[in-house]
Motif scaffolding. Structure first.
Motif, short mmCIF file in Angstrom:
data_model
loop_
_atom_site.label_atom_id
_atom_site.label_comp_id
_atom_site.label_asym_id
_atom_site.label_seq_id
_atom_site.Cartn_x
_atom_site.Cartn_y
_atom_site.Cartn_z
N HIS A 10 -10.17 -5.52 -5.55
CA HIS A 10 -10.00 -4.22 -6.42
C HIS A 10 -9.30 -5.93 -7.07
O HIS A 10 -9.26 -5.46 -8.50
CB HIS A 10 -8.56 -3.76 -6.04
N ASN A 11 -8.77 -6.59 -6.89
CA ASN A 11 -7.78 -7.45 -7.75
C ASN A 11 -8.47 -9.18 -7.99
O ASN A 11 -7.33 -9.77 -7.35
CB ASN A 11 -6.87 -7.54 -8.27
N ALA A 27 -3.84 -2.60 10.02
CA ALA A 27 -3.50 -1.89 8.53
C ALA A 27 -3.27 -2.95 7.20
O ALA A 27 -4.44 -2.95 6.02
CB ALA A 27 -2.33 -1.20 8.70
N ALA A 28 -2.90 -4.04 8.04
CA ALA A 28 -2.78 -5.34 6.38
C ALA A 28 -4.60 -5.49 6.34
O ALA A 28 -4.60 -6.24 5.14
CB ALA A 28 -1.70 -6.44 7.29
N MET A 29 -4.65 -5.63 7.09
CA MET A 29 -6.45 -6.47 6.99
C MET A 29 -7.20 -5.53 6.06
O MET A 29 -7.75 -5.96 4.68
CB MET A 29 -7.40 -6.08 8.62
N SER A 30 -6.55 -4.35 5.90
CA SER A 30 -6.74 -3.05 4.81
C SER A 30 -6.54 -3.15 3.47
O SER A 30 -7.53 -3.67 2.33
CB SER A 30 -7.17 -1.54 5.78
N TYR A 31 -5.52 -3.83 3.36
CA TYR A 31 -4.97 -4.03 2.91
C TYR A 31 -5.61 -5.11 1.56
O TYR A 31 -5.50 -5.43 0.58
CB TYR A 31 -3.54 -3.93 2.42
N ASP A 32 -5.21 -6.67 2.36
CA ASP A 32 -6.41 -7.54 2.25
C ASP A 32 -7.29 -7.64 1.52
O ASP A 32 -7.84 -8.08 0.43
CB ASP A 32 -6.15 -8.24 3.86
N ARG A 33 -8.36 -6.63 2.07
CA ARG A 33 -9.54 -6.48 1.69
C ARG A 33 -9.63 -5.35 0.67
O ARG A 33 -10.61 -5.57 -0.77
CB ARG A 33 -10.45 -5.83 2.87
N TYR A 34 -8.73 -4.36 0.31
CA TYR A 34 -8.17 -3.91 -1.05
C TYR A 34 -7.98 -4.76 -2.18
O TYR A 34 -8.67 -4.75 -3.22
CB TYR A 34 -7.27 -3.19 -0.66
N LEU A 68 -9.37 -11.95 -8.98
CA LEU A 68 -8.79 -12.87 -9.91
C LEU A 68 -7.15 -12.99 -9.76
O LEU A 68 -6.79 -14.17 -9.68
CB LEU A 68 -8.85 -13.14 -11.58
N HIS A 69 -6.53 -12.03 -9.38
CA HIS A 69 -4.94 -12.43 -8.77
C HIS A 69 -4.86 -12.47 -6.98
O HIS A 69 -3.73 -13.06 -6.99
CB HIS A 69 -4.29 -11.24 -9.23
N TYR A 70 -6.30 -12.65 -6.66
CA TYR A 70 -5.88 -12.12 -4.67
C TYR A 70 -5.32 -13.34 -4.73
O TYR A 70 -4.44 -13.47 -3.58
CB TYR A 70 -7.45 -12.44 -4.57
N PRO A 71 -5.49 -14.55 -4.77
CA PRO A 71 -4.90 -16.01 -3.97
C PRO A 71 -3.25 -15.72 -4.43
O PRO A 71 -2.54 -16.69 -3.41
CB PRO A 71 -5.19 -17.27 -4.43
N ILE A 72 -2.88 -15.28 -5.41
CA ILE A 72 -1.27 -14.84 -5.30
C ILE A 72 -1.37 -13.89 -5.15
O ILE A 72 1.12 -14.37 -4.66
CB ILE A 72 -1.30 -15.32 -7.23
N LEU A 73 -1.45 -12.69 -4.98
CA LEU A 73 -0.68 -12.23 -4.13
C LEU A 73 -1.27 -12.29 -2.61
O LEU A 73 -0.99 -11.49 -2.29
CB LEU A 73 -2.34 -10.92 -4.71
N MET A 74 -2.02 -12.66 -2.60
CA MET A 74 -2.44 -12.42 -0.90
C MET A 74 -1.99 -14.49 -0.01
O MET A 74 -2.94 -15.33 0.09
CB MET A 74 -3.47 -12.72 -0.40
N THR A 75 -0.65 -14.76 -0.56
CA THR A 75 -0.57 -16.32 -0.03
C THR A 75 -0.32 -16.56 1.39
O THR A 75 -0.02 -15.63 1.74
CB THR A 75 0.54 -16.71 -1.35
#
Length: 322
Positions: free
Chosen positions: A126-127, A115-122, A129-136
């Motif tokens: 989906h975002n 489930a966490a992996m699917s959230y990571d892919r989303y 540009l903010h991926y490095p900030i949201l998935m530290t």
């Protein structure tokens, strides 16, 4: 406490006793499958650890899933192999409870990690540009720890309910490990309420995590459909294909075993499906990620190349100079 409510102190894991002529063959097949599972999952973990280009959230979760899958098989298969060769297949009540706790804790952990992996892919699609900030790294680690804690908390609740039942009739478990249904069917005070509570915990893990994964992919599909280029859509979907394949395999087998109505006549069928679930699924996960992911293929080739060079060097060092 458990001991105050039960008159049975040991169980007999009947399991493969129904196939006495096949036990040697089953031992050989399951043993080599187990060795392959360990080698494949350890290779994935080592490849991710040694390849700096794989130090991303997706591969961090994959490494966690491989470790969890390896531990899941260790909770079941070594005992299964011993019982295949042993005349006495008994297991004590504490051993049975411990095996159930670790198997379901790790199994639930696998679901939550996916489930966490699917959230990571989303988030990545989906975002971006903010991926490095949201998935530290810190957030990924917190999600992984939350998966472990939630998995073992659910498993603890299941084990407490099951082993506070009174086992006063047969002590023969129609399975090769301490699974929920074959154990609770031996209890003489198993009520409809307890059955519903156990089903609710199982559904929370399987259905809850699966619905979350499907919702993530609905949002992913919606985002990808809005992309202007076909190349961009293909690239976005290709990053999800391996995870989606593993999800289908994992939830297909697990749902068939744990979510359908139970009947004593179906225990043998469930047992055969459980062999597939405990042996085949952990083997398929690293294979799927290796076959469908070029970055992983490259990393694995590097690891295997280093291994091929390392072993002859060790042999040469141990060989005395002539």
């Amino acid at each position: 406490m458990m001991g105050n409510h039960t008159t049975v102190s040991t169980f007999l894991l009947w399991g493969f006793s129904s196939f006495p002529d096949l036990q040697t063959l089953l031992f050989v097949m399951i043993f080599f499958s187990h060795v392959t599972i360990l080698a494949a999952n350890v290779s994935v973990m080592v490849a991710i650890r040694l390849s700096h280009n794989l130090h991303t959230p997706m591969y961090f979760f994959l490494c966690g899933l491989s470790f969890s899958e390896t531990c899941t098989t260790m909770a079941i298969i070594p005992r299964m192999l011993v019982d295949l060769l042993a005349d006495c297949k008994t297991i004590s009540l504490p051993e049975c409870a411990t095996q159930m706790f670790f198997f379901f804790g790790l199994g639930a952990n696998n679901c939550f990690i996916m489930a966490a992996m699917s959230y990571d892919r989303y988030i990545a699609i989906h975002n971006p540009l903010h991926y490095p900030i949201l998935m530290t790294h810190k957030i990924c680690f917190q999600l992984l720890m939350a998966s472990w804690m939630a998995g073992f908390l659910v498993s603890l609740c299941i084990v407490i309910i099951v082993f506070n039942l009174s086992f006063c009739d047969s002590n023969i478990i129609q399975h090769f490990f301490c699974d929920i249904s074959p154990v609770v069917c031996l209890a003489c005070d198993y009520t409809f309420f307890q059955k519903m509570v156990l089903f609710a915990f199982t559904a929370f893990v399987l259905v809850g995590s699966f619905v979350f994964i499907m919702m993530s992919y609905v949002f992913i599909a919606s985002t990808v459909a809005k992309m202007p280029s076909a190349k961009g859509r293909y690239k976005a979907f290709s990053t999800c294909s391996s995870h989606l394949t593993v999800v289908c395999i994992h939830y297909g087998f697990a749902g068939f075993v744990y979510l359908r109505p139970k009947d004593r006549d179906l225990f043998r069928e469930d047992m055969l499906m459980a062999v597939t679930y405990t042996v085949l699924t952990p083997l398929l996960n690293p294979i799927v990620y290796s076959l469908r992911n070029k970055e992983m293929q490259t990393a694995l080739r590097k690891v295997l190349g280093k291994t091929d060079r390392f072993i002859p060097q060790m042999v040469n060092k141990r060989t005395p100079d002539s």
